[in-house]
Scaffold this motif. Structure first.
Motif, PDB file in Angstrom:
ATOM      1  N   THR A  72     -14.204  13.293  -2.369  1.00 53.30           N
ATOM      2  CA  THR A  72     -13.613  12.225  -3.179  1.00 53.30           C
ATOM      3  C   THR A  72     -12.969  11.236  -2.222  1.00 53.30           C
ATOM      4  O   THR A  72     -11.843  11.438  -1.764  1.00 53.30           O
ATOM      5  CB  THR A  72     -12.568  12.788  -4.159  1.00 53.30           C
ATOM      6  N   VAL A  73     -13.703  10.210  -1.868  1.00 54.87           N
ATOM      7  CA  VAL A  73     -13.285   9.324  -0.777  1.00 54.87           C
ATOM      8  C   VAL A  73     -12.639   8.040  -1.295  1.00 54.87           C
ATOM      9  O   VAL A  73     -12.771   7.687  -2.466  1.00 54.87           O
ATOM     10  CB  VAL A  73     -14.477   8.972   0.132  1.00 54.87           C
ATOM     11  N   GLY A  74     -11.947   7.358  -0.370  1.00 56.01           N
ATOM     12  CA  GLY A  74     -11.403   6.044  -0.683  1.00 56.01           C
ATOM     13  C   GLY A  74      -9.912   5.927  -0.488  1.00 56.01           C
ATOM     14  O   GLY A  74      -9.191   6.934  -0.425  1.00 56.01           O
ATOM     15  N   ALA A  75      -9.453   4.670  -0.336  1.00 57.17           N
ATOM     16  CA  ALA A  75      -8.026   4.327  -0.222  1.00 57.17           C
ATOM     17  C   ALA A  75      -7.342   5.103   0.897  1.00 57.17           C
ATOM     18  O   ALA A  75      -6.230   5.613   0.730  1.00 57.17           O
ATOM     19  CB  ALA A  75      -7.318   4.550  -1.554  1.00 57.17           C
ATOM     20  N   GLY A  76      -8.013   5.181   2.040  1.00 64.54           N
ATOM     21  CA  GLY A  76      -7.397   5.835   3.184  1.00 64.54           C
ATOM     22  C   GLY A  76      -7.128   7.314   3.004  1.00 64.54           C
ATOM     23  O   GLY A  76      -6.232   7.880   3.629  1.00 64.54           O
ATOM     24  N   GLY A  77      -7.906   7.955   2.135  1.00 63.78           N
ATOM     25  CA  GLY A  77      -7.724   9.390   1.912  1.00 63.78           C
ATOM     26  C   GLY A  77      -6.684   9.731   0.867  1.00 63.78           C
ATOM     27  O   GLY A  77      -6.299  10.893   0.734  1.00 63.78           O
ATOM     28  N   THR A  78      -6.255   8.749   0.052  1.00 65.53           N
ATOM     29  CA  THR A  78      -5.215   9.018  -0.944  1.00 65.53           C
ATOM     30  C   THR A  78      -5.758   9.285  -2.348  1.00 65.53           C
ATOM     31  O   THR A  78      -5.027   9.785  -3.204  1.00 65.53           O
ATOM     32  CB  THR A  78      -4.220   7.847  -1.024  1.00 65.53           C
ATOM     33  N   ILE A  79      -7.028   8.953  -2.601  1.00 70.21           N
ATOM     34  CA  ILE A  79      -7.584   9.175  -3.938  1.00 70.21           C
ATOM     35  C   ILE A  79      -7.714  10.670  -4.240  1.00 70.21           C
ATOM     36  O   ILE A  79      -7.387  11.129  -5.341  1.00 70.21           O
ATOM     37  CB  ILE A  79      -8.950   8.469  -4.085  1.00 70.21           C
ATOM     38  N   ALA A  80      -8.173  11.439  -3.273  1.00 70.01           N
ATOM     39  CA  ALA A  80      -8.366  12.879  -3.489  1.00 70.01           C
ATOM     40  C   ALA A  80      -7.055  13.608  -3.799  1.00 70.01           C
ATOM     41  O   ALA A  80      -6.992  14.388  -4.762  1.00 70.01           O
ATOM     42  CB  ALA A  80      -9.065  13.500  -2.279  1.00 70.01           C
ATOM     43  N   ALA A 106       4.907   7.105   4.279  1.00 65.93           N
ATOM     44  CA  ALA A 106       5.428   5.979   5.054  1.00 65.93           C
ATOM     45  C   ALA A 106       4.454   4.808   5.087  1.00 65.93           C
ATOM     46  O   ALA A 106       4.869   3.653   5.226  1.00 65.93           O
ATOM     47  CB  ALA A 106       5.748   6.429   6.480  1.00 65.93           C
ATOM     48  N   LEU A 107       3.166   5.079   4.959  1.00 67.39           N
ATOM     49  CA  LEU A 107       2.154   4.023   5.032  1.00 67.39           C
ATOM     50  C   LEU A 107       1.974   3.273   3.713  1.00 67.39           C
ATOM     51  O   LEU A 107       1.681   2.086   3.703  1.00 67.39           O
ATOM     52  CB  LEU A 107       0.804   4.614   5.447  1.00 67.39           C
ATOM     53  N   TYR A 108       2.168   3.977   2.579  1.00 63.51           N
ATOM     54  CA  TYR A 108       1.897   3.385   1.275  1.00 63.51           C
ATOM     55  C   TYR A 108       3.188   3.274   0.451  1.00 63.51           C
ATOM     56  O   TYR A 108       3.872   4.277   0.215  1.00 63.51           O
ATOM     57  CB  TYR A 108       0.884   4.228   0.504  1.00 63.51           C
ATOM     58  N   ALA A 326       6.982   1.221  14.004  1.00 63.45           N
ATOM     59  CA  ALA A 326       5.822   0.395  14.344  1.00 63.45           C
ATOM     60  C   ALA A 326       5.616  -0.761  13.373  1.00 63.45           C
ATOM     61  O   ALA A 326       4.839  -1.683  13.648  1.00 63.45           O
ATOM     62  CB  ALA A 326       4.564   1.267  14.387  1.00 63.45           C
ATOM     63  N   GLY A 327       6.288  -0.698  12.222  1.00 66.30           N
ATOM     64  CA  GLY A 327       6.159  -1.765  11.246  1.00 66.30           C
ATOM     65  C   GLY A 327       4.804  -1.830  10.596  1.00 66.30           C
ATOM     66  O   GLY A 327       4.329  -2.901  10.200  1.00 66.30           O
ATOM     67  N   VAL A 328       4.150  -0.669  10.459  1.00 64.38           N
ATOM     68  CA  VAL A 328       2.791  -0.622   9.902  1.00 64.38           C
ATOM     69  C   VAL A 328       2.832  -0.243   8.427  1.00 64.38           C
ATOM     70  O   VAL A 328       3.611   0.611   8.013  1.00 64.38           O
ATOM     71  CB  VAL A 328       1.933   0.407  10.668  1.00 64.38           C
ATOM     72  N   SER A 329       1.987  -0.887   7.628  1.00 62.62           N
ATOM     73  CA  SER A 329       1.862  -0.568   6.217  1.00 62.62           C
ATOM     74  C   SER A 329       0.408  -0.673   5.800  1.00 62.62           C
ATOM     75  O   SER A 329      -0.318  -1.536   6.281  1.00 62.62           O
ATOM     76  CB  SER A 329       2.714  -1.518   5.369  1.00 62.62           C
ATOM     77  N   ALA A 330      -0.024   0.222   4.898  1.00 62.39           N
ATOM     78  CA  ALA A 330      -1.397   0.186   4.411  1.00 62.39           C
ATOM     79  C   ALA A 330      -1.505  -0.617   3.115  1.00 62.39           C
ATOM     80  O   ALA A 330      -2.603  -0.876   2.637  1.00 62.39           O
ATOM     81  CB  ALA A 330      -1.916   1.597   4.184  1.00 62.39           C
ATOM     82  N   ASP A 331      -0.377  -1.017   2.524  1.00 65.71           N
ATOM     83  CA  ASP A 331      -0.395  -1.781   1.264  1.00 65.71           C
ATOM     84  C   ASP A 331      -0.655  -3.254   1.518  1.00 65.71           C
ATOM     85  O   ASP A 331      -0.284  -3.797   2.538  1.00 65.71           O
ATOM     86  CB  ASP A 331       0.943  -1.611   0.537  1.00 65.71           C
TER      87      ASP A 331
END
Length: 331
Positions: A72-80, A106-108, A326-331
């Protein structure tokens, strides 16, 4: 007559209650009575999928039912994980996921599940080490030279990764955090394209799993390797030093994996799943294949609900600091 009837009724009621309890116990003991679905957040053929399919066979033998691997793939591995968190908590839908379970909070900003609240833990599975590579014509040859170079030329050095949330990105972030530099990161759509561009000289550095980098390292002609990211050297590459022993003290990044079930899954079901997991990590074929991937199955004390819970809690706290710094976000 009335006394006899009352006594008889009570006896019949008692027998029915005992029978009901017996039937309930028999039904409970019958789990599983149908296949168990093991959900993988990534595509078929990837490292996590390979591990899942290796474990599924011996786990199925232990449970007496087929364990079906479903991608179940997608959204950086968060859908599963979101799907499993909302699944019926009967033990028939479970999840295998890597360290992305710890980094996602922390990413989302709007994560549709809470890794620490929405799951029951089955146990840790294995650790996949990572290695730090550079293009073959990069102007340094040792790790101390690399540290010196990136500190003096951080605005010129490029660091590839396989995309937001990928373990290669996380390793790169931790490297920059501990060295105290900000390199130019170059995200790709997968580890393959990132590795191809590193070998082609289009990017300078890449930190990725041994499942991806071992063939390149063993070839010795397409890239330079500076060290392994785990505290101990790899048995498959004993001459490759760790980053820790070369001066980056405390550096420890490995792609750990764990198994989860929806919150509220009965304790006795979790116990059976944990038992099946432990049977699988002791399976000779599984051990042989995992060793070929330069990876390590966890010790039995970690392949437990408590072992996974403690590790996940520590990793969530650890990566929260690194990702926010690092100031990184996936949103």
């Amino acid at each position: 007559m009335k006394s006899f009837t009352l006594t008889t009724r009570r006896a019949v009621a008692g027998a029915c209650a005992l029978l009901a309890l017996g039937l309930a116990g028999a039904a409970q003991a019958a789990w599983p009575d149908k296949p168990v679905t093991l959900v993988v957040p990534y595509s078929a053929g990837g490292p996590t999928d390979v591990v899942a399919r290796l474990l599924a066979v011996p786990m199925g033998h232990s449970l007496g039912q087929t364990v079906v691997v479903e991608n179940t793939v997608g959204a950086g591995g968060t859908i599963a994980p979101a799907r499993v968190a909302k699944a019926k908590n009967d033990g028939y839908t479970i999840l295998i996921h890597h360290m992305g379970m710890a980094t996602a909070p922390a990413l989302y900003k709007k994560l549709p599940y809470d890794p620490l609240k929405d799951f029951e833990y089955i146990g840790q599975v294995l650790d996949v080490p990572m290695t730090l590579l550079s293009r073959k014509d990069f102007p340094v040859n040792t790790f101390p030279e690399l540290l010196d170079y990136v500190k003096k030329n951080q605005d010129k050095v490029t660091l590839a990764n396989a995309g937001i949330g990928a373990v290669s990105q996380l390793c790169g972030m931790l490297f920059m955090h501990q060295v105290g530099v900000k390199l130019t990161t170059v995200p790709y759509k997968g580890a393959g394209p990132a590795m191809n561009d590193l070998m082609g000289g289009q990017v300078d550095l890449l930190c990725d799993q041994t499942t991806q980098t071992a063939p390149v390292i063993q070839d010795g002609k397409r890239a330079k390797v500076f060290g392994v990211t785990t505290p101990k050297r790899l048995s498959s590459m004993p001459n490759l030093p760790t980053l820790d022993e070369q001066g980056l003290k405390g550096f420890d990044v490995k792609v750990w994996h764990g198994m989860y079930a929806p919150k509220g899954t009965p304790k006795e079901v979790i116990e059976q799943l944990t038992k099946a997991l432990n049977v699988a990590i002791k399976d000779e074929n599984v051990k042989k294949r995992i060793a070929e991937l330069s990876s390590d199955l966890v010790s039995p004390d970690k392949a437990t609900p408590e072992g996974l819970r403690k590790h996940l809690e520590a990793e969530v706290a650890r990566w929260d600091k690194v990702i926010k710094a690092a100031g990184v976000s996936a949103d």
